[in-house]
Design an enzyme around this catalytic site. Structure first.
Site, PDB file in Angstrom:
ATOM      1  CE1 TYR A   1      33.317  16.790 -16.866  1.00 39.34           C
ATOM      2  CE2 TYR A   1      33.849  17.688 -18.996  1.00 39.34           C
ATOM      3  CZ  TYR A   1      33.013  17.015 -18.373  1.00 39.34           C
ATOM      4  OH  TYR A   1      31.992  16.362 -18.836  1.00 39.34           O
TER       5      TYR A   1
ATOM      6  CB  SER B   1      49.414  22.755 -16.973  1.00 34.70           C
ATOM      7  OG  SER B   1      50.119  21.790 -16.101  1.00 34.70           O
TER       8      SER B   1
ATOM      9  CE  LYS C   1       3.043   7.026   5.152  1.00 39.16           C
ATOM     10  NZ  LYS C   1       2.327   6.809   6.406  1.00 39.16           N
TER      11      LYS C   1
ATOM     12  CG  ASN D   1      -3.331  -4.046  12.428  1.00 38.87           C
ATOM     13  OD1 ASN D   1      -2.785  -4.943  12.133  1.00 38.87           O
ATOM     14  ND2 ASN D   1      -3.685  -2.987  11.571  1.00 38.87           N
TER      15      ASN D   1
ATOM     16  CG  LEU E   1      -1.641  -1.268   1.284  1.00 39.03           C
ATOM     17  CD1 LEU E   1      -2.517  -1.229   2.492  1.00 39.03           C
ATOM     18  CD2 LEU E   1      -2.519  -1.436   0.260  1.00 39.03           C
TER      19      LEU E   1
ATOM     20  CE  LYS F   1      29.630  13.511 -19.173  1.00 42.03           C
ATOM     21  NZ  LYS F   1      28.932  13.181 -20.557  1.00 42.03           N
TER      22      LYS F   1
ATOM     23  CG  ASN G   1      31.950  16.845 -22.897  1.00 40.44           C
ATOM     24  OD1 ASN G   1      32.270  17.679 -22.317  1.00 40.44           O
ATOM     25  ND2 ASN G   1      31.047  15.821 -22.390  1.00 40.44           N
TER      26      ASN G   1
ATOM     27  NE  ARG H   1      28.808  14.563 -13.993  1.00 40.54           N
ATOM     28  CZ  ARG H   1      28.516  15.415 -15.004  1.00 40.54           C
ATOM     29  NH1 ARG H   1      29.766  16.262 -15.200  1.00 40.54           N
ATOM     30  NH2 ARG H   1      27.442  15.493 -15.795  1.00 40.54           N
TER      31      ARG H   1
ATOM     32  NE  ARG I   1       0.534  11.214  11.493  1.00 42.92           N
ATOM     33  CZ  ARG I   1       0.332  10.214  12.254  1.00 42.92           C
ATOM     34  NH1 ARG I   1       0.814  10.239  13.434  1.00 42.92           N
ATOM     35  NH2 ARG I   1       0.051   8.878  11.537  1.00 42.92           N
TER      36      ARG I   1
END
Length: 456
Positions: free
Chosen positions: A366, A405, A23, A169, A9, A351, A386, A333, A16
């Protein structure tokens, strides 16, 4: 006994929680509560698990991509949710059904298995637990030791039923579909909430002379539901401490254990070493002899033996092979793979990139959509360009290359093996094996320095 299935369920709002998120999608150790429930049911029911969804239905579908769903368009109570599911269950050939709430993140296959064993072949069985404070749980009523029914907390009348015993219950039921189809039409919403309750089936079944069992499960916290932020925090702490105790007992080395949060979906092998605070979630695998140092966040990743994840590093859907070093302050990533003995240092982000065996990218770099050959060194400030605004392209760098560099490589581009790229270059064309590439303007020193004190 016929085909058995489970029904979760998961349609409620959870007011609340004071959150727009359904929830059941509130997280415990990085996973939605409903994911913990489904993980407990899978060993017992396989694919025969349905979810009743309603509030935030699309969000729940997204969180459970392979789920089998029944839509409860109006949330009119647990009995109504069961009624919504009956046609799909009957069509699937289900004869006997386990029903439980999607907000019980501590539940385990062992607890559910024991309950089902004790329930046996009863027409209807439900789990009960004993609490010092019954709170909002439905009260189990027994008269002279005999089960008489379940009364919701809002409707409980002490003068009629006597003092609260503490037996409540737990919201877990096992029943035949025949009984549900026969009795659900008799369930009324004449109560303070105006809802149709599954609990009313207990009294109706007793009135019909059916075999009904209230299976006492003691004080076990595994069946406790979560209805508020405070209860969510309590459940998470119980699960965190339980998982860590189990890891320590198995031979995993944990330092500053109170700050270590590990998902039950993760696999940590004996001999791995982890220092808190840190967070390891999803289906992460940490192999024996791997080290995860303080303040790391790792999700859905694999770290092989001999690898070291240094402080303040973040990994998501990444692979770190044996002997590789990550961080500190590195970010891997999705699609990042560090081959054996490669190095990624501080403020380096990867990535969808493979860093070859023994390759190094130690500073401020990167690398996205790239393949870097074994033994290659990537200088500080290097980036792979990229993305052109519409499409992603790949950069390929061969073995034993040296990238100076502040180099920018504009994909798609191929830099060969044993190449040297001068610092500050912008590489837009392929570089053949063994060549030196310099792509920058010649330095010019123009004029003289303005004399000190001169005013224009």
């Amino acid at each position: 006994m016929g085909r058995q299935a489970a029904l979760v369920l998961a349609a409620g709002k959870g007011t609340r929680m004071h959150s727009q998120r359904p929830k059941v999608l509130q997280t415990v150790l990085g996973e939605p509560m409903v994911a913990h429930v489904l993980a407990a049911l899978e060993p017992l029911f396989g694919e025969d698990v349905w979810l009743v969804i309603g509030h935030g239905a699309d969000q729940v579908r997204k969180a459970v991509p392979n789920g089998r769903f029944v839509l409860q368009e109006e949330q009119l109570g647990t009995g109504h949710a069961l009624a919504c599911a009956l046609p799909a269950l009957r069509e699937a050939g289900v004869d006997r059904l386990l029903v439980l709430n999607g907000d019980t993140p501590l539940v385990t296959a062992e607890v559910i298995g024991r309950f089902m064993q004790e329930a046996g072949s009863a027409d209807l069985a439900f789990a009960t637990i004993t609490l010092a404070d019954a709170g909002s749980y439905g009260r189990v009523v027994r008269i002279d030791g005999q089960l008489a029914g379940i009364v919701e907390a809002k409707d409980y009348d002490i003068e009629k039923w006597g003092a609260v015993s503490g037996e409540v219950n737990a919201g877990v039921y096992l029943l035949s579909l025949d009984l549900a189809e026969r009795l659900l039409p008799k369930v009324s919403n004449a109560n303070r909430s105006g809802e149709y309750y599954i609990t009313d089936l207990v009294g109706l079944a007793l009135d019909e002379g059916c075999e009904v069992r209230g299976v006492m499960c003691g004080t076990t916290p595994e069946l406790l539901g979560v209805n508020s932020p405070a209860e969510l925090n309590e459940a998470e702490e119980i699960l965190r401490a339980t998982i860590n105790r189990g890891l320590l007992a198995s031979g995993v080395i944990l330092h500053a254990v109170d700050g270590i949060r590990i998902s039950p979906l993760a696999r940590i092998e004996p001999g791995a070493e982890i220092t808190g605070p840190c967070e390891i979630t999803g289906k992460t695998i940490i192999h024996a002899d791997a080290r995860v140092m303080t303040s790391c966040v790792i999700r859905d990743s694999e770290v092989e033996g001999g690898a070291e994840i240094r402080p303040f590093s973040h990994l998501e859907s990444a692979v770190v092979r044996a002997g590789a070093l990550v961080g500190p302050y590195a970010r891997l990533r999705p699609g990042a793979e560090l081959c054996a003995n490669s190095h990624v240092g501080n403020f380096v982000e990867l990535k969808k990139t493979v860093l070859g065996e023994g390759a190094k990218a130690n500073h401020l770099t990167y690398l996205g959509d790239a393949r870097v050959g074994a033994g290659t060194n990537i200088g500080a400030g290097t980036i792979t360009c990229n993305y052109d605004g519409k499409h992603k392209y790949q950069t390929v760098i061969g073995e034993n290359a040296f990238i100076g560099s502040n180099t920018a490589m504009v994909a798609p581009v191929h830099v060969g093996s044993n190449t040297l790229v001068g610092a500050g270059s912008i590489i837009t064309k392929d570089v053949p094996d063994g060549e030196l590439a310099i792509a920058r303007a010649r330095q010019k020193n123009l004029g003289t320095r303005r004399p000190a004190g001169r005013e224009d």
